[in-house]
Motif scaffolding. Structure first.
Motif, mmCIF file in Angstrom:
data_model
loop_
_atom_site.group_PDB
_atom_site.id
_atom_site.type_symbol
_atom_site.label_atom_id
_atom_site.label_comp_id
_atom_site.label_asym_id
_atom_site.label_seq_id
_atom_site.Cartn_x
_atom_site.Cartn_y
_atom_site.Cartn_z
ATOM 1 N N HIS A 95 -7.394 5.890 -8.164
ATOM 2 C CA HIS A 95 -8.679 6.051 -8.828
ATOM 3 C C HIS A 95 -8.625 5.422 -10.212
ATOM 4 O O HIS A 95 -7.618 5.546 -10.919
ATOM 5 C CB HIS A 95 -9.040 7.533 -8.968
ATOM 6 C CG HIS A 95 -9.356 8.182 -7.656
ATOM 7 N ND1 HIS A 95 -9.113 9.509 -7.414
ATOM 8 C CD2 HIS A 95 -9.879 7.674 -6.509
ATOM 9 C CE1 HIS A 95 -9.478 9.792 -6.165
ATOM 10 N NE2 HIS A 95 -9.940 8.702 -5.609
ATOM 11 N N TRP A 125 -3.631 8.175 -7.262
ATOM 12 C CA TRP A 125 -4.474 8.057 -6.071
ATOM 13 C C TRP A 125 -5.052 6.661 -5.911
ATOM 14 O O TRP A 125 -5.592 6.329 -4.867
ATOM 15 C CB TRP A 125 -5.648 9.037 -6.157
ATOM 16 C CG TRP A 125 -5.283 10.486 -6.168
ATOM 17 C CD1 TRP A 125 -5.311 11.325 -7.239
ATOM 18 C CD2 TRP A 125 -4.858 11.268 -5.045
ATOM 19 N NE1 TRP A 125 -4.930 12.587 -6.875
ATOM 20 C CE2 TRP A 125 -4.646 12.591 -5.520
ATOM 21 C CE3 TRP A 125 -4.628 10.998 -3.696
ATOM 22 C CZ2 TRP A 125 -4.214 13.630 -4.699
ATOM 23 C CZ3 TRP A 125 -4.197 12.029 -2.874
ATOM 24 C CH2 TRP A 125 -3.989 13.325 -3.376
ATOM 25 N N MET A 181 -5.150 6.532 3.640
ATOM 26 C CA MET A 181 -6.286 5.936 2.966
ATOM 27 C C MET A 181 -6.201 6.124 1.460
ATOM 28 O O MET A 181 -5.515 6.991 0.953
ATOM 29 C CB MET A 181 -7.577 6.569 3.481
ATOM 30 C CG MET A 181 -8.004 5.993 4.810
ATOM 31 S SD MET A 181 -8.440 7.217 6.007
ATOM 32 C CE MET A 181 -9.443 8.312 5.092
ATOM 33 N N GLY A 182 -6.951 5.280 0.753
ATOM 34 C CA GLY A 182 -6.970 5.371 -0.696
ATOM 35 C C GLY A 182 -7.321 4.012 -1.262
ATOM 36 O O GLY A 182 -7.736 3.113 -0.518
ATOM 37 N N GLN A 183 -7.162 3.896 -2.552
ATOM 38 C CA GLN A 183 -7.597 2.688 -3.235
ATOM 39 C C GLN A 183 -6.408 1.833 -3.670
ATOM 40 O O GLN A 183 -5.457 2.327 -4.263
ATOM 41 C CB GLN A 183 -8.431 3.054 -4.469
ATOM 42 C CG GLN A 183 -9.630 3.939 -4.161
ATOM 43 C CD GLN A 183 -10.589 3.280 -3.173
ATOM 44 O OE1 GLN A 183 -10.769 2.055 -3.177
ATOM 45 N NE2 GLN A 183 -11.206 4.086 -2.311
ATOM 46 N N THR A 184 -6.514 0.546 -3.382
ATOM 47 C CA THR A 184 -5.559 -0.426 -3.905
ATOM 48 C C THR A 184 -6.360 -1.297 -4.857
ATOM 49 O O THR A 184 -7.385 -1.858 -4.468
ATOM 50 C CB THR A 184 -4.958 -1.251 -2.755
ATOM 51 O OG1 THR A 184 -4.281 -0.356 -1.873
ATOM 52 C CG2 THR A 184 -3.971 -2.286 -3.283
ATOM 53 N N THR A 185 -5.902 -1.387 -6.086
ATOM 54 C CA THR A 185 -6.817 -1.949 -7.087
ATOM 55 C C THR A 185 -6.118 -2.610 -8.266
ATOM 56 O O THR A 185 -5.009 -2.247 -8.629
ATOM 57 C CB THR A 185 -7.755 -0.811 -7.607
ATOM 58 O OG1 THR A 185 -8.535 -1.293 -8.690
ATOM 59 C CG2 THR A 185 -6.973 0.407 -8.062
#
Ligand SMILES: Cc1ncc(C[n+]2csc(CCOP(=O)(O)OP(=O)(O)O)c2C)c(N)n1
Ligand code: SF4
Ligand SMILES: [Mg+2]
Lengths: 598, 290
Positions: free
Chosen positions: A458, A456, A445-449
């Protein structure tokens, strides 16, 4: 050109009015037939039938079409070339023109070979040059088949006699095309075919006007670049496609709609290209090999998404089938003017690769490669086609499964992920590519952005982090070089004339080389297959082997030449440009090369 | 256990309605026991759209207005996932409106939560498509997204909550996710979420919201009656909230992912794509070309 009243049908054509070549009934090794009329006249069908017949005679085939962006009405023509020698482009002139109306004569005769002839539809064609012969194609179709629309098959029948086709094979092509349709379509087409043959025989007697020699090319298949890209996508493991209809990219979606669901794939026609690119990004993020295909106007709408994929490091393949732009331009015509857009388009800076196949089997290979490279380097990869490569049916090497390999790069399996103590989506690594998990996997899990982010995912505006993340992403351009498809080189080891081109200019350039070689001029051609990052080493090595180099492309500003000069400022390259909506033909290239001052 | 990214602290202004919305979403996911690794939160761009950063799960920050196509792509690639698209009213009803209507039409099994604050919070208080006349110089009559959603023939779950009542909002979101998990189609939940900085509407909204369950004769199972019930509630100066429209199961339009991928096992993201597994079928496909 002088025009005379059309030949009276009530009397046979006086033989002195036949052109000398016709009187000779000479054998031909390279023949092109153009069929012109109004959209809806069935010109494309005749062209397809001829292409299929030539193919079955083991000739090399190249078909071209000139249609307006509308379904009915407006001039439309198509030409089909059959040749014993390999050909990859349109013939410089037409040996036969089939005209369904006066406009088709007017437009087509400009391309007519001095020894060629025109077959006109009596009643619709009223005037033309001396070499116009009239047969009542539509009248016969209307009175004897019961529908004037069958005039195109009457024409095919007449041509089959005039050009000395093997009758059984020519009929077989019709059966192949209409046999599956059911109803009386096949029967009507066959009787139209027979009527056409009879009409032609009554006009010129038993002996055909030309006799096209059969070839020895038993290997080729007949296909298009679009079909090749669609197949490459399937066998390359592509399983999600979203697009929005646009000429000339639509056939890719059509093919995939037919094929992909049986492999567990999904094809969606989106509400617009904004949606198409973002659906593609979403599916790729979720772990499907994903692609979209469009042309200029759609590419413009996808532009924000291109950068998003680059920044968020989502692997997507974007096919751009170039056509005449900007704006709506000429939707059905040929150009190569989107290169700057795929290389530089979108705000900010991010890495991307631009691959450009030159012919269908190359499109097949490079589509597979594009899927691999996108996942391996986690970025958008463009597959740059052009109208002619996308749409024109041609002979092609069969597609070779043995060359296909699937490389998913650093995609993490659940096991590999579980073995990691820490998972960071944007982990700094040596090659700038971070191991990638997809949703559904524990521990990933984590952020794709698209926001600038730390390892991370973030959000971060830390300057040091920004520098490192920029280097991580943009550095892929340099680090991937050895992975990118190599150019192909054709011709003499050292040469007076060098050519650099990409896409469908492959065809006319290779044929121009054959002409030059016949004239004792040495030439060498670099078919660029990776356009971005610019393959500087390949270009430099190539430039060292040629005297003068011509960069051949279809645009006004010389985009490829500019990219080359930017990479190699002293590169002695000259631009050979064409931007009238049509493709180069080989003799024209030879002429332009000779005209260029040394 | 592999260590993964931790949710970050919300960046919202103290008192922002979005806190209540996040609490409601967390409660719903918790109640349904959706594992975080199977949860995909697709955020739009705006104060609201940053929400996935503050939650557990797989977060994807999409482009402004493009969260719905992104979420549709995710769900069609892997229908086993629980997908939520979460954004603002500017994101969804202005720049992304075309996708809103078309996602209702597509009817993919995902939940779309819009935090409606009648303004563009992140860009500092401009009028959004739902801004009332007079707000920040607005001279255009606002529109009502649930009414729009109900007018789309394939819509089957339309709700509105209020972040000042996070329990009720949470129940609506729970029902929405449950609706998706049963593969009944797309669920749309607008949550009134005051922007305390540019448009503090807590007080008015608290007074104005009226659950449709308390509207005499309201029938949420009938499209025409539900629309009429909402219109008359609005005409009486109230804001209809609650589950506004949910026809009986047999009147629901088919969900797209269920139509395309009846078994969730082999989907684009999970299909076996190795050459060896597919060779025979690829050869047959290629042979069809000769
Ligand atoms: C294409 C594009 N245009 C404009 C913007 C600037 N922008 C960022 S957020 C936003 C509006 C946000 O409003 P809303 O969706 O209502 O979210 P809120 O902040 O109110 O939660 C705008 C216009 C952008 N990011 N992208
Ligand atoms: S500006 Fe408004 S919407 Fe944005 S965080 Fe602050 S209160 Fe919330
Ligand atoms: Mg807002």
């Amino acid at each position: 050109m002088t025009t005379t009243p059309a030949t009276d049908l009530s009397t046979p054509v006086p033989s002195e009015r036949l052109p000398p070549s016709v009187r000779r009934g000479g054998p031909r090794r390279d023949l092109s037939v153009m069929i012109g009329g109004q959209g809806g006249d069935g010109t494309l069908t005749v062209s397809d039938l001829l292409g299929r017949y030539f193919h079955e005679q083991h000739l090399y085939v190249y078909t071209a079409r000139n249609v307006l962006s509308r379904i009915r009405g407006g001039h439309a023509d198509a030409s089909t070339r059959g040749s014993v020698e390999p050909v990859w482009s349109q013939k410089a002139s037409q040996d036969v023109l089939v005209a369904f109306d006066d406009e088709a004569v007017r437009i087509g005769q400009a391309e007519l070979d001095p020894e060629g002839f025109i077959l006109g539809d009596h009643g619709s064609v009223n005037e033309g040059p001396e070499r116009l012969y009239l047969l009542p194609l539509s009248m016969t179709a209307a009175s004897k088949v019961g529908n004037g629309l069958y005039k195109n098959t009457v024409a095919y029948g007449a041509l089959s006699h005039l050009l000395g086709f093997d009758e059984a094979k020519a009929r077989g092509v019709l059966e192949g095309r209409f046999g599956r349709r059911g109803g009386d379509a096949l029967q009507k087409n066959l009787s139209a075919f027979d009527l056409g043959r009879t009409l032609a025989r009554e006009q010129v007697g038993e002996h055909p006007l030309f006799r096209l020699e059969p070839g020895t090319n038993t290997r080729s298949i007949l296909t298009t670049g679009n079909q090749a890209a669609a197949l490459g996508f399937v066998v390359g493991g592509g399983r999600f496609f979203a697009g929005y209809p646009i000429t000339p990219a639509t056939p890719i979606m059509d093919h995939l709609t037919r094929w992909l669901p049986t492999f567990g794939g999904v094809v969606r026609q989106a509400e617009d290209e904004l949606s198409a690119i973002n659906m593609t990004i979403g599916a790729a993020y979720a772990g499907a090999r994903s692609m979209t295909a469009t042309s200029g106007p759609g590419l413009s709408l996808m532009t924000e998404g291109m950068g998003h994929a680059g920044q968020a490091e989502v692997p997507v393949v974007i096919v751009d089938c170039q056509r005449v732009g900007p704006s709506t331009g000429e939707p059905t015509r040929h150009e190569q003017s989107d290169l700057f857009h795929v290389v530089f388009g979108s705000h900010g800076e991010f890495p991307r690769f631009v691959l450009a196949p030159g012919f269908p089997s190359d499109a097949f290979e490079l589509t597979v490669e594009a899927l691999n490279l996108a996942e391996k380097w986690q970025l958008p990869v463009f597959l740059l086609l052009d109208e002619n490569l996308s749409e024109y049916t041609q002979s092609s090497e069969p597609f070779d499964l043995s060359k296909v390999r699937i490389d998913r790069g650093k995609l993490l399996s659940p096991e590999a992920l579980a073995a990691l103590p820490v998972y960071k989506r944007y982990l700094f690594t040596e090659d700038g590519v971070s191991p990638r998990s997809v949703p559904g996997q524990r521990g990933g899990m984590g952020q794709t952005t698209g926001n600038e982010h730390d390892e991370w995912g973030h959000v971060s505006v830390n300057p040091e982090n920004r520098r490192r993340m920029m280097a991580k992403r943009l550095g892929k351009l340099e680090r991937a070089r050895a992975d990118l498809p190599r150019a192909r080189i054709y011709g003499d080891e050292r040469a007076d004339v060098g050519f650099i081109g990409y896409g469908s200019t492959y065809g006319p350039i290779r044929e121009a080389q054959r002409i030059l070689s016949g004239q004792g001029v040495k030439s060498r051609f670099l078919q660029a297959r990776t356009l971005w990052p610019v393959p500087t080493d390949e270009l430099e090595a190539f430039l060292g082997t040629v005297q003068r180099t011509f960069v051949v492309e279809h645009n006004y500003t010389g985009q490829l030449a500019l990219l080359i000069r930017q990479a190699l400022p002293r590169a002695p390259v000259l631009s050979l440009l064409k931007y009238d909506g049509s493709a180069f033909r080989a003799p024209e290239l030879v002429k332009r090369v000779k005209e260029a001052r040394p | 256990m592999t260590e993964t990214a931790k949710p970050t602290a919300p960046i919202w202004c103290p008192g922002c309605g979005d806190f209540g919305v996040m609490a409601a979403i967390k409660r719903a996911l918790g109640e349904l026991k959706v594992p975080p690794e199977e949860t995909v939160l697709v955020g739009g761009i705006g104060c609201s759209g940053a929400i996935h950063n503050f939650m557990d799960g797989y977060g994807f920050h999409s482009l402004h207005g493009r969260l719905l196509p992104t979420a549709v792509g995710v769900k069609l690639a892997n229908p086993k996932l629980t997908v939520l698209a979460i954004g603002g009213d500017g994101d969804g009803y202005a720049i992304g409106l075309g996708h809103f209507v078309h996602t209702l039409k597509k009817n993919v099994d995902l939940t779309y939560v819009v935090m409606n604050n009648e303004t563009y919070g992140l860009t500092k208080g401009q009028a959004s498509p739902t801004a009332p006349l007079g707000f920040s110089g607005n001279v255009e009559t606002p529109f009502d997204a649930p009414l729009l959603a109900m007018s789309i023939p394939s819509s089957g779950f339309v709700a509105r909550g209020f972040s000042g009542a996070p329990r009720e909002a949470g129940q609506l979101i729970t029902q929405a996710i449950q609706f998706n998990r049963e593969r009944r189609g797309f669920a749309f939940v607008e949550i009134l979420s005051p922007c305390v900085t540019y448009n503090d509407t807590y007080k008015e909204w608290r007074e104005q919201v009226q659950n449709v369950d308390t509207v005499p004769g309201y029938d949420r199972t009938d499209r025409g009656k539900a629309i009429a019930g909402c219109l008359s509630t609005i005409a009486s100066g109230r804001i209809p909230v609650g589950l506004l429209f949910r026809p009986s199961d047999e009147r629901l339009a088919p969900s797209l992912d269920r139509t395309l991928l009846p078994t969730v096992e082999s989907a684009p993201a999970t299909a076996e794509i190795s050459l060896d597994a597919n060779r025979a079928r690829y050869e047959k496909l290629l042979a069809g070309l000769a």
